[in-house]
Design a protein around this motif. Structure first.
Motif, PDB file in Angstrom:
ATOM      1  N   LEU A   4       0.836  -1.195   0.000  1.00 31.32           N
ATOM      2  CA  LEU A   4       0.000   0.000   0.000  1.00 31.32           C
ATOM      3  C   LEU A   4       0.873   1.247   0.000  1.00 31.32           C
ATOM      4  CD1 LEU A   4      -2.732  -1.042   2.586  1.00 31.32           C
ATOM      5  CD2 LEU A   4      -2.854  -1.140   0.105  1.00 31.32           C
ATOM      6  N   SER A   5       0.524   2.190  -0.861  1.00 35.77           N
ATOM      7  CA  SER A   5       1.233   3.454  -0.916  1.00 35.77           C
ATOM      8  C   SER A   5       0.442   4.500  -0.136  1.00 35.77           C
ATOM      9  CB  SER A   5       1.416   3.891  -2.371  1.00 35.77           C
ATOM     10  OG  SER A   5       0.157   4.164  -2.956  1.00 35.77           O
ATOM     11  N   TRP A   6       0.954   5.716  -0.106  1.00 42.83           N
ATOM     12  CA  TRP A   6       0.270   6.786   0.613  1.00 42.83           C
ATOM     13  C   TRP A   6      -1.082   7.086  -0.031  1.00 42.83           C
ATOM     14  CZ3 TRP A   6      -1.096  11.217  -1.902  1.00 42.83           C
ATOM     15  CH2 TRP A   6      -0.481  11.458  -3.142  1.00 42.83           C
ATOM     16  N   HIS A   7      -1.189   6.899  -1.349  1.00 39.68           N
ATOM     17  CA  HIS A   7      -2.459   7.139  -2.038  1.00 39.68           C
ATOM     18  C   HIS A   7      -3.515   6.123  -1.599  1.00 39.68           C
ATOM     19  CE1 HIS A   7      -5.330   6.915  -5.418  1.00 39.68           C
ATOM     20  NE2 HIS A   7      -5.189   8.242  -5.378  1.00 39.68           N
ATOM     21  N   ASP A   8      -3.095   4.893  -1.371  1.00 40.18           N
ATOM     22  CA  ASP A   8      -4.022   3.867  -0.913  1.00 40.18           C
ATOM     23  C   ASP A   8      -4.527   4.167   0.499  1.00 40.18           C
ATOM     24  OD1 ASP A   8      -3.654   2.502  -3.328  1.00 40.18           O
ATOM     25  OD2 ASP A   8      -1.905   1.437  -2.519  1.00 40.18           O
ATOM     26  N   TYR A   9      -3.628   4.609   1.365  1.00 36.25           N
ATOM     27  CA  TYR A   9      -4.047   4.986   2.716  1.00 36.25           C
ATOM     28  C   TYR A   9      -4.993   6.190   2.685  1.00 36.25           C
ATOM     29  CZ  TYR A   9      -0.617   1.774   4.622  1.00 36.25           C
ATOM     30  OH  TYR A   9       0.091   0.638   4.943  1.00 36.25           O
ATOM     31  N   LEU A  10      -4.725   7.126   1.796  1.00 40.66           N
ATOM     32  CA  LEU A  10      -5.615   8.282   1.646  1.00 40.66           C
ATOM     33  C   LEU A  10      -6.980   7.851   1.115  1.00 40.66           C
ATOM     34  CD1 LEU A  10      -5.625  11.377   1.921  1.00 40.66           C
ATOM     35  CD2 LEU A  10      -4.936  11.493  -0.460  1.00 40.66           C
ATOM     36  N   ASN A  11      -6.985   6.872   0.230  1.00 36.94           N
ATOM     37  CA  ASN A  11      -8.227   6.338  -0.305  1.00 36.94           C
ATOM     38  C   ASN A  11      -9.044   5.656   0.797  1.00 36.94           C
ATOM     39  OD1 ASN A  11     -10.146   5.614  -2.179  1.00 36.94           O
ATOM     40  ND2 ASN A  11      -8.992   3.904  -2.985  1.00 36.94           N
ATOM     41  N   ILE A  12      -8.391   4.894   1.654  1.00 41.21           N
ATOM     42  CA  ILE A  12      -9.075   4.235   2.764  1.00 41.21           C
ATOM     43  C   ILE A  12      -9.636   5.265   3.734  1.00 41.21           C
ATOM     44  CG2 ILE A  12      -8.712   2.749   4.776  1.00 41.21           C
ATOM     45  CD1 ILE A  12      -6.647   1.219   3.041  1.00 41.21           C
ATOM     46  N   LEU A  13      -8.848   6.278   4.054  1.00 45.70           N
ATOM     47  CA  LEU A  13      -9.301   7.335   4.947  1.00 45.70           C
ATOM     48  C   LEU A  13     -10.479   8.092   4.336  1.00 45.70           C
ATOM     49  CD1 LEU A  13      -8.734   8.891   7.589  1.00 45.70           C
ATOM     50  CD2 LEU A  13      -7.298  10.407   6.228  1.00 45.70           C
ATOM     51  N   SER A  14     -10.434   8.333   3.051  1.00 49.65           N
ATOM     52  CA  SER A  14     -11.521   9.013   2.360  1.00 49.65           C
ATOM     53  C   SER A  14     -12.796   8.173   2.364  1.00 49.65           C
ATOM     54  CB  SER A  14     -11.088   9.319   0.929  1.00 49.65           C
ATOM     55  OG  SER A  14     -12.117   9.943   0.225  1.00 49.65           O
ATOM     56  N   PHE A  15     -12.653   6.862   2.222  1.00 45.26           N
ATOM     57  CA  PHE A  15     -13.805   5.968   2.285  1.00 45.26           C
ATOM     58  C   PHE A  15     -14.460   6.018   3.659  1.00 45.26           C
ATOM     59  CE2 PHE A  15     -15.638   1.752   3.081  1.00 45.26           C
ATOM     60  CZ  PHE A  15     -16.512   1.662   2.008  1.00 45.26           C
ATOM     61  N   VAL A  16     -13.660   5.998   4.717  1.00 44.10           N
ATOM     62  CA  VAL A  16     -14.191   6.064   6.080  1.00 44.10           C
ATOM     63  C   VAL A  16     -14.863   7.419   6.322  1.00 44.10           C
ATOM     64  CG1 VAL A  16     -13.521   6.054   8.523  1.00 44.10           C
ATOM     65  CG2 VAL A  16     -12.567   4.366   6.964  1.00 44.10           C
ATOM     66  N   ALA A  17     -14.277   8.491   5.803  1.00 40.18           N
ATOM     67  CA  ALA A  17     -14.875   9.814   5.957  1.00 40.18           C
ATOM     68  C   ALA A  17     -16.201   9.910   5.206  1.00 40.18           C
ATOM     69  CB  ALA A  17     -13.905  10.884   5.454  1.00 40.18           C
ATOM     70  N   ALA A  18     -16.301   9.269   4.053  1.00 35.12           N
ATOM     71  CA  ALA A  18     -17.563   9.267   3.307  1.00 35.12           C
ATOM     72  C   ALA A  18     -18.641   8.502   4.065  1.00 35.12           C
ATOM     73  CB  ALA A  18     -17.362   8.665   1.919  1.00 35.12           C
ATOM     74  N   ILE A  19     -18.265   7.414   4.713  1.00 37.57           N
ATOM     75  CA  ILE A  19     -19.228   6.676   5.536  1.00 37.57           C
ATOM     76  C   ILE A  19     -19.699   7.546   6.699  1.00 37.57           C
ATOM     77  CG2 ILE A  19     -19.483   4.729   7.132  1.00 37.57           C
ATOM     78  CD1 ILE A  19     -17.711   3.113   5.291  1.00 37.57           C
ATOM     79  N   ALA A  20     -18.766   8.250   7.342  1.00 37.82           N
ATOM     80  CA  ALA A  20     -19.132   9.126   8.461  1.00 37.82           C
ATOM     81  C   ALA A  20     -20.058  10.257   7.996  1.00 37.82           C
ATOM     82  CB  ALA A  20     -17.871   9.696   9.109  1.00 37.82           C
ATOM     83  N   GLY A  21     -19.753  10.839   6.845  1.00 36.32           N
ATOM     84  CA  GLY A  21     -20.607  11.901   6.317  1.00 36.32           C
ATOM     85  C   GLY A  21     -21.988  11.400   5.973  1.00 36.32           C
ATOM     86  N   LEU A  22     -22.072  10.226   5.414  1.00 36.03           N
ATOM     87  CA  LEU A  22     -23.369   9.642   5.073  1.00 36.03           C
ATOM     88  C   LEU A  22     -24.163   9.315   6.329  1.00 36.03           C
ATOM     89  CD1 LEU A  22     -24.867   8.971   2.497  1.00 36.03           C
ATOM     90  CD2 LEU A  22     -23.923   6.686   2.601  1.00 36.03           C
ATOM     91  N   LEU A  23     -23.498   8.810   7.352  1.00 34.37           N
ATOM     92  CA  LEU A  23     -24.190   8.524   8.610  1.00 34.37           C
ATOM     93  C   LEU A  23     -24.699   9.799   9.278  1.00 34.37           C
ATOM     94  CD1 LEU A  23     -21.994   5.689  10.149  1.00 34.37           C
ATOM     95  CD2 LEU A  23     -24.282   5.499   9.164  1.00 34.37           C
ATOM     96  N   LEU A  24     -23.930  10.871   9.183  1.00 32.79           N
ATOM     97  CA  LEU A  24     -24.389  12.148   9.749  1.00 32.79           C
ATOM     98  C   LEU A  24     -25.606  12.686   9.007  1.00 32.79           C
ATOM     99  CD1 LEU A  24     -21.037  14.012  10.492  1.00 32.79           C
ATOM    100  CD2 LEU A  24     -22.725  13.184  12.140  1.00 32.79           C
ATOM    101  N   LEU A  25     -25.646  12.487   7.705  1.00 28.09           N
ATOM    102  CA  LEU A  25     -26.789  12.970   6.935  1.00 28.09           C
ATOM    103  C   LEU A  25     -28.024  12.088   7.108  1.00 28.09           C
ATOM    104  CD1 LEU A  25     -25.111  14.080   3.613  1.00 28.09           C
ATOM    105  CD2 LEU A  25     -26.306  15.519   5.241  1.00 28.09           C
TER     106      LEU A  25
END
Length: 104
Positions: A4-25
């Motif tokens: 995994l590169s830094w882009h992959d870790y950023l992608n995973i973090l972005s996926f988790v943030a999208a889940i959090a945003g969807l749960l808040l909405l």
């Protein structure tokens, strides 16, 4: 398991943030909201959902075996379409706000 590169870790973090945003909405509201706010929330929900699809498609491209060409092509097309759908939802949000604030 691929490296995994830094882009992959950023992608995973972005996926988790999208889940959090969807749960808040998706939290229920007590007050009745008007049509404009409901449309904005719907656009944001679509943005987060499309971004989750994009992150999933990008992540699965790393895992899928290289000799499965048709699956690789389908994952790339899914990533491209979900990226453009995310962009269009993000573009529609300020345009909707501008159109709703104009006096008819």
């Amino acid at each position: 398991m691929p490296n995994l590169s830094w882009h992959d870790y950023l992608n995973i973090l972005s996926f988790v943030a999208a889940i959090a945003g969807l749960l808040l909405l998706l939290q229920p509201r007590q007050k009745k909201v008007d049509e404009i706010v409901e449309t904005e929330q719907s656009l944001l929900k679509m943005t987060f959902a499309y971004w989750m699809v994009y992150c999933t498609a990008i992540g699965l491209q790393k895992i899928v075996l290289p000799d499965w060409d048709i699956l690789q092509v389908n994952l790339r097309l899914t990533a491209i379409f979900s990226y453009f759908l995310t962009f269009s939802c993000l573009l529609c949000l300020p345009l909707h706000r501008l159109s709703s604030r104009q006096v008819v």
